[in-house]
Design a protein around this motif. Sequence first.
Motif, short mmCIF file in Angstrom:
data_model
loop_
_atom_site.label_atom_id
_atom_site.label_comp_id
_atom_site.label_asym_id
_atom_site.label_seq_id
_atom_site.Cartn_x
_atom_site.Cartn_y
_atom_site.Cartn_z
N GLY A 171 0.85 -1.17 0.00
CA GLY A 171 0.00 0.00 0.00
C GLY A 171 0.89 1.23 0.00
O GLY A 171 2.11 1.13 -0.14
N LEU A 172 0.28 2.38 0.17
CA LEU A 172 1.05 3.62 0.13
C LEU A 172 0.55 4.55 1.22
O LEU A 172 -0.65 4.67 1.44
CB LEU A 172 0.88 4.28 -1.24
CG LEU A 172 1.86 5.39 -1.59
CD1 LEU A 172 3.24 4.81 -1.91
CD2 LEU A 172 1.36 6.19 -2.80
N ARG A 173 1.49 5.17 1.92
CA ARG A 173 1.12 6.18 2.89
C ARG A 173 1.99 7.41 2.65
O ARG A 173 3.11 7.31 2.15
CB ARG A 173 1.30 5.68 4.32
CG ARG A 173 2.74 5.42 4.72
CD ARG A 173 2.81 4.86 6.13
NE ARG A 173 4.18 4.49 6.49
CZ ARG A 173 4.49 3.75 7.54
NH1 ARG A 173 3.53 3.31 8.34
NH2 ARG A 173 5.76 3.43 7.80
N GLY A 174 1.45 8.56 2.99
CA GLY A 174 2.23 9.77 2.75
C GLY A 174 1.67 10.96 3.51
O GLY A 174 0.63 10.88 4.18
N VAL A 175 2.40 12.04 3.41
CA VAL A 175 1.99 13.30 4.02
C VAL A 175 2.13 14.40 2.97
O VAL A 175 2.92 14.28 2.03
CB VAL A 175 2.85 13.65 5.25
CG1 VAL A 175 2.64 12.64 6.36
CG2 VAL A 175 4.32 13.74 4.88
N ALA A 176 1.35 15.45 3.13
CA ALA A 176 1.40 16.58 2.21
C ALA A 176 1.39 17.87 3.01
O ALA A 176 0.70 17.99 4.03
CB ALA A 176 0.22 16.54 1.25
N MET A 177 2.15 18.83 2.56
CA MET A 177 2.24 20.12 3.24
C MET A 177 2.01 21.23 2.21
O MET A 177 2.57 21.19 1.10
CB MET A 177 3.63 20.28 3.87
CG MET A 177 3.86 21.60 4.58
SD MET A 177 5.58 21.75 5.17
CE MET A 177 5.72 20.27 6.19
N ASP A 178 1.20 22.21 2.57
CA ASP A 178 0.95 23.34 1.68
C ASP A 178 2.16 24.27 1.71
O ASP A 178 2.52 24.82 2.75
CB ASP A 178 -0.30 24.10 2.16
CG ASP A 178 -0.78 25.13 1.14
OD1 ASP A 178 0.05 25.62 0.36
OD2 ASP A 178 -1.98 25.44 1.14
N ILE A 179 2.81 24.43 0.57
CA ILE A 179 4.00 25.29 0.48
C ILE A 179 3.75 26.44 -0.50
O ILE A 179 4.69 27.01 -1.05
CB ILE A 179 5.24 24.49 0.05
CG1 ILE A 179 5.02 23.79 -1.29
CG2 ILE A 179 5.63 23.48 1.13
CD1 ILE A 179 6.29 23.18 -1.88
N THR A 180 2.48 26.77 -0.70
CA THR A 180 2.13 27.82 -1.67
C THR A 180 2.80 29.14 -1.35
O THR A 180 3.37 29.79 -2.24
CB THR A 180 0.60 28.00 -1.73
OG1 THR A 180 -0.02 26.75 -2.05
CG2 THR A 180 0.22 29.05 -2.77
#
Length: 206
Positions: free
Chosen positions: A88-97
């Motif tokens: 499976g896949l796990r991840g994180v995302a951060m707003d860097i706009t």
Amino acid sequence: ARTGEVTWSAELYRMMGLDPSLPAPTYAEQQRIFMPESWARLAAEIHKALRTGAPYELELEMVRADGSKGWMLARGEAVWDAKSDVPGLRGVAMDITERKRSEDELRKAEERFSKAFRSSPLASTISTQAEGRYLDINDAFLAMLKHERWSVIGRTAAELGFWIEPAQRMEMLRQLAKDGRVSGFRTQCGTSTGEILQVEVSAEII
């Protein structure tokens, strides 16, 4: 991974401007929330992660639900269920706009400065304060002192014989250290042909 189930955090819903009461977009549906170039890179890294287990970290241009664009930093890695060989896949995302916007504004400012610096009719240089070693010069400076660019960059004012009276450079540096800038400092400088010019030097610490 076996079911294709996708789970999003509340923060990711907020970042994308989506209703958290709705199911998270499936893998296929996620293509529409990224710009094409970003989606192509993300898809390639996901496939690589699932195939080899290699983690990824990407800066991706996203498209929010209202059509506005932004940037996210996405990190992901494959995970294995003890009961299955299918990852499976796990991840994180951060707003860097905001960071990307600041970087873009800085880049544009640097481009404007570079254009003004190079096209200025005034002889202009960027040099180290301590040694007077030239890091950059414009065409007006080269024309005034009759030098070629390759013969100036990386060398010091002393090596080029710029200051006819070295003591005047020390005085200029003293004023620069005291006030942070110098304007209209009158001195003499030497050209590559041995000509002595009467000049006014202005300088500012950057």
